[in-house]
Each structure stands twice: as C-alpha cells, then as structure tokens.
Motif scaffolding. Structure first.
Motif, PDB file in Angstrom:
ATOM      1  N   SER A 194       1.978  -7.519   8.704  1.00 40.33           N
ATOM      2  CA  SER A 194       0.979  -8.520   8.340  1.00 40.33           C
ATOM      3  C   SER A 194       1.366  -9.855   8.958  1.00 40.33           C
TER       4      SER A 194
ATOM      5  N   MET B 261       0.836  -1.205   0.000  1.00 42.18           N
ATOM      6  CA  MET B 261       0.000   0.000   0.000  1.00 42.18           C
ATOM      7  C   MET B 261       0.872   1.257   0.000  1.00 42.18           C
TER       8      MET B 261
ATOM      9  N   GLU C   7      -0.247   2.935   5.711  1.00 36.22           N
ATOM     10  CA  GLU C   7      -1.289   2.023   5.247  1.00 36.22           C
ATOM     11  C   GLU C   7      -2.572   2.666   4.767  1.00 36.22           C
TER      12      GLU C   7
ATOM     13  N   TRP D 241      -5.149  -0.489   9.900  1.00 36.74           N
ATOM     14  CA  TRP D 241      -6.083  -0.664   8.809  1.00 36.74           C
ATOM     15  C   TRP D 241      -7.156  -1.713   9.147  1.00 36.74           C
TER      16      TRP D 241
END
Lengths: 485, 140
Positions: A415, A1, A45, A72
C-alpha cells in the motif's frame, strides 16, 4: 486482508484456473496468468475472489482473466480482462476503472545516451517547466466549453488540428486516437468543469514522463520497424490518462448503474461491479461518455507529446524533425471496446473490458497500423518508477486466449502508506541518483509511494506474458531521467 | 470511551479513513474532515467562504459517497478547500450542509495527495452505543 483460501488448478506453469464451481453464480471459470512465486502475493489480497466475482457478470464469455500484474481493485481487479457478449452482456464502469484511458505513449529519437547524459538535468528541467505535473496541477491550455466538447468527439485529431502533432502520430495511436461513439451530451457539467482546467497535465500518483535508454533488444527486426536500431538509443515514455474528467465520468455513471442493477434485476456478488446491459440506455450512455474520456486522454497525451518535442528541440537547438522524434505507439490500458473475437469457432461482437491490461493484437490484424502488420501491435509496458520498461508486440496466442490482451505494468504489492513506512522519499531519490537517474518531482515524499519495493518485479511479469505467449518482448529500456507527477 | 473523529486507513491500491460520529450528522462532517486531512494540512485552511451543498440519494451510504464526491469535485473544478462542515439536514436520503473554507492558494496550502473519488468499497455505516462508524476508501 486474509489470505485467499480458494482452489486454483494449475493448467501449466503460467496459467491457473479458478473452476466455475468454486462459487455459486460464476458463469465461466477464471484464469490467472502468473508464475508459482507470484501466487502468494496475488492470493494475499483476495484478488482471486475478485476474478471469481467478475466471472459472474451477465453475458461474460469464456473466462474472467487476470494478467500477472494483477492486484486488488474496486470490484474488478487491476490487471483484469472480461469480455461480455454484445447481445446479452453487460458493461461495467468498474471494469474500465476511474482513470478512463489511462495509457502509455512511447516516442523514439535519433539521439544516443551519450548525447543526452551531458544535458539531462537541463532536459528534465525544461520538460518539468513545460509539462504541468503534480498535485493540483492545471494546464496551460485554456479550453472553452465548446472546445472541450469538440475534442471529446475528435480525440487526438483535435490536437493535431491545433498544430500539436502530425497524422503519423495519429496513425501510431490505438484507435487513431479517437474512440467512436463519443457523445458530449452524456457527460455531466461536473465532468466538464473538472476537465477544463486539467487538460494538458501529467497529474500525480503513478503517472510519469521518462527519458529512457534502450538497454536490450530481443528482436532486432521488430525493433527496427519501430525505429529502434541500436542499444542506448534514447526513447521517451509518457504515462497519464483522463485526469479528473475521466474520474467524474466514472463516478457519475457508477451512480447511474447502481440504480440500473436493481432495475434490470441483475444479481451481483459485489456492489462495485455495478453494470447495465450494453444495449440498455444506461449502458449506451456510459459507452458514449467513456468514449469522451478516452478521447480526452488521447488529446492529453498528444499535448504532452508536443511539449516534449518542443523541450528536446530547445535543449538540443535542433527541430523535432531533425531529432526524428516520432511516435512508436500509444496504448490505452483502462478501457472497454467493442471488438470482434472468435469464441468456440463463432465470430462474436464482444465488449472487451481491459482494466490495467493492454491490447495485444497479432500480426495482420485489421485494427493495427500498416507499418506494424508484419510484427503485431506494439505493446508498451512501463515498470515501476526508476526500474525498467518493456516494449513487446501482440500475438495470435493472445487473440485466441485473452481476447487480444496482455499485462500493463508491474502491479502494486505494498500500500502507499506501507511503502511510506518502509522507505522515505529522500532515500528513493538518493537511490535513483546513485543509479545515475535524474529526478524532478513537486513532492519528494510521494516518491516513496512509487518506490520499487511497492511493486512486483517487472521482469517476472514480462517473463510470464512472454513465456505464456500472450505477447512477445522486443526491447528493454531503463530511465535516464524521470518527471514524477 | 472517546473516539477520534477519524483515522487514516491503510489499503494496498489506495487510501482510506475510518470516520466516527456520535450522531450520523457528525459522522458525515468527520468523514469530510478526514477527506481534507488526506489532501492537505487542514489547519492551513481558513474559513473565509461559505458554500451550501444540498443533495438527495437512496440511502445513507450512497449519500455519504455522493457527499464526499461533491467535495472532491468542488476542489478539482473550483479549487475549494474546506475545513468546517455543518450538516443541517440529514434524513430520508436528503442532505443539506454548509461548508466553510477557502480557495486553494499554492503559497499557503501544501497538497499532500490528489484524491480523485470516494468509493463504495468497505462502506458500511454501523451504529453501536458509542455512535456511528464507517470506513471509506478513496481512489487516488
């Protein structure tokens, strides 16, 4: 992103405004609570864009808010707070999240770290065997459809009625463990079928049960009212939610709201903000179903509390009463509630969405237990697995600024797959063992997903909410033993 | 150019896949296979039982989310793991499919992660001369 390129105006060291003219359609400005260092990861993000999107919800009042643990999320950011006017505003399932009434409960004991250390492995094994956790876990409670419907309406009271807790537990639970307005008729058969086997399970992901030791006390008076009297006193933290039941309710109602958006002609910048007027049939139906899931989650945490007491009792050969295992508090951090707030000098009924945010009501507030009237509502903020957690209290400042809300945890920065690429589950396990933390999990590789490097530093998150005054820290705890779902 | 059936996609909060298909039906089948690949080792699933799924929705994107959510529901509520997907009908928001798999058995299936919902995020079915493609992010 891509890095978010929008404009943030510094209001002070901890408050950053996204002006209302940043983007067409914003009804109010956005405010992010953060320090300078956190901003780069927050902007990495496009999360501020999500705050700006939330600011365009019909009927939103004052501003769209983001707590320092913001990251996010689907439509709404996690760590977001949005209050909409009951009269002309909307309710959005995305503003609550999939895991409805995901939350945290803390229990206090009269045990000292020195009592627990020698038996920690036994204790963790006993808890691991007693509290179903992990992937595909099903509960040991066999519910009938009728019982599930009863508990959707009664909340934690249902578990107490079944002998799994006390009225003191209910008193020390947000909403006394029962959100009003629950209607099982608004819950699909699918949610019922997912809910039945999963009652009384910890689940997986970031959910956990920790035995902790108090390491620092910042406010001795507030701590003593909660039952915390000394350093190295042992407490227990339970973090879980409404399991597949809440997820199915969110999925079902997002689908219904998708259609409502067109029907009510709502202009939204993101499909995942799907919502409906609070007073519409779709809005009311979601509220009634969401309350069922919120109550399911409180029953879930109540059952786990009961088994935790049983486990401690068995290992120490003393009753839970003798060990004084009492509940400090239970907070919901994924929920929408109708609350009264003062906006521009006017008392308004608002629908406050807290998605990854904790209620932080001040001293004297009518909705907090008598025992906490003097100090404010206890706020429980778990750090990432194996780091530290905080106990705080609500403040007047939160009431005036954030609709009585504060942060809910550390907030993810990496992540799950990136965390796994960076570190192995076995290494996380060894690292925790080196720090004298006993860990049990059904799946070692998943430990990597919850490794500390995947999260913001909980200390700086707490620093922001404490310094900005939206909650006040009382104590810090560290884990002695962890069961990771 | 030969593309894979699906690829795992990285996402901060959760996890996703990119699914491909020469036809839209194949895209739906591959998306389902990708979902079960996130959950378990699909080679451990034997096609012992057959399950029919039929559903309606407004457009293909909504239908794809609903289709994957139906499979997630069947796993949670009835402990069913699938590996073979035959999409029989897929047009005008109507889907009919036959799925083959078996009931979850803790002695032979290792669950890698609990997938709780398919979301609309980044969901856009695109088509080019190679066929169809879409991303799907799952809440886990």
């Amino acid at each position: 992103m891509n890095q978010w390129q929008g404009k943030l105006i510094s209001l002070d060291n901890y408050r950053w405004q996204i002006p209302q003219d940043y983007k067409e359609g914003m009804n109010v400005p956005g405010i992010i609570y953060a320090n300078q260092e956190m901003l780069s990861s927050i902007c990495k993000e496009q999360t501020p864009e999500q705050v700006a999107n939330v600011a365009s919800l019909p009927g939103i009042v004052k501003y769209a808010l983001a707590m320092p643990d913001i990251h996010w999320g689907y439509g709404f950011p996690i760590g977001g707070v949005a209050a909409t006017n009951l009269a002309n505003g909307v309710i959005s399932p995305g503003g609550v999240g999939y895991d409805i009434n995901c939350g945290v409960r803390m229990l206090c004991t009269n045990l000292h770290e020195n009592d627990v250390r020698p038996r920690i492995q036994q204790l963790i094994n006993e808890l691991y065997n007693n509290v179903p956790s992990g992937l595909g876990s099903t509960g040991k409670i066999k519910l009938s459809q009728k019982e599930l419907k009863d508990l959707m309406v009664e909340g934690a009271h249902w578990a107490v009625k079944m002998g799994m807790g006390s009225n003191d537990d209910l008193e020390a639970t947000e909403e006394k463990g029962c959100l009003k307005g629950a209607d099982p008729e608004k819950v699909s058969d699918k949610a019922v079928k997912r809910g039945i086997p999963q009652m009384g399970t910890l689940g997986s992901g970031n959910h956990f049960l920790e035995i902790q030791s108090v390491k620092e006390i910042f406010d001795a008076h507030a701590a003593s009212i909660m039952g915390i009297n000394e350093i190295e006193q042992v407490v227990i933290l339970i973090h879980t939610g409404s399991r597949g039941f809440g997820h199915q309710i969110c999925t079902d109602h997002l689908h219904i709201m998708e259609k409502a958006v067109a029907q009510y002609n709502l202009a939204l910048p993101d499909r995942q903000l799907a919502c409906a007027p609070i007073t519409s049939r779709e809005g009311k139906d979601y509220m009634a179903a969401m309350a069922c899931a919120a109550n399911y989650a409180w029953v879930n945490r109540q059952c786990i509390t009961h088994w935790t007491r049983e486990s401690f009792s068995k290992v120490f050969g003393r009753s839970a009463e003798e060990l004084e295992i009492s509940q400090i508090y239970d907070v919901a951090h994924n929920i929408a509630k109708i609350e009264k707030h003062i906006v521009n000098g006017q008392s308004l009924q608002l629908c406050v969405h807290r998605k990854g945010a904790t209620r932080s009501f001040p001293p004297g507030h009518e909705d907090i237990p008598q025992r906490y009237k003097e100090i404010g509502q206890p706020v429980l903020i778990p750090g990432d697995m194996g780091s530290c957690s905080f106990i705080a209290v609500g403040t007047e400042r939160a009431m005036g600024e954030t609709f009585g809300s504060t942060c809910h945890g550390a907030g993810r920065v990496l992540s799950r797959s990136a965390a796994k690429r960076n570190i192995k589950g076995e290494d996380v396990l060894h690292e925790m063992q080196n720090r004298n933390i006993t860990v049990r999990t059904g799946d070692i590789s998943s430990l990597a997903e919850e490794a500390s490097l995947a999260y913001k530093d909980i200390n700086s998150v707490i620093d922001v909410v404490h310094q900005s005054g939206i909650s006040r820290k009382v104590a810090r705890t560290v884990p002695l033993g962890v069961i990771k779902g | 150019m030969v593309k894979r059936d699906f690829e795992v996609l990285d996402h901060t909060a959760d996890i996703g896949i990119v699914a491909y298909g020469a036809t839209i039906k194949q895209l739906f089948a591959n998306a389902a296979l990708g979902l079960f690949d996130l959950i378990t080792d699909t080679s451990s699933i034997e096609p012992k039982i057959e399950h029919q799924i039929e559903m309606h929705d407004s457009d293909n994107e909504s239908l794809l989310v609903a289709w994957l959510n139906e499979l997630i529901y069947l796993l949670d509520a009835e402990q069913l793991l699938f590996k073979n997907f035959e999409i029989k009908t897929l047009s005008k928001g109507h889907l009919k499919a036959t799925c083959k798999g078996e009931k979850f058995d803790s002695t032979k299936h290792r669950i890698k992660r609990e997938v709780k919902a398919a979301t609309y995020y980044m969901m856009k079915i695109t088509a080019d001369r190679h066929g169809y493609k879409t991303s799907i992010i799952f809440d886990i």
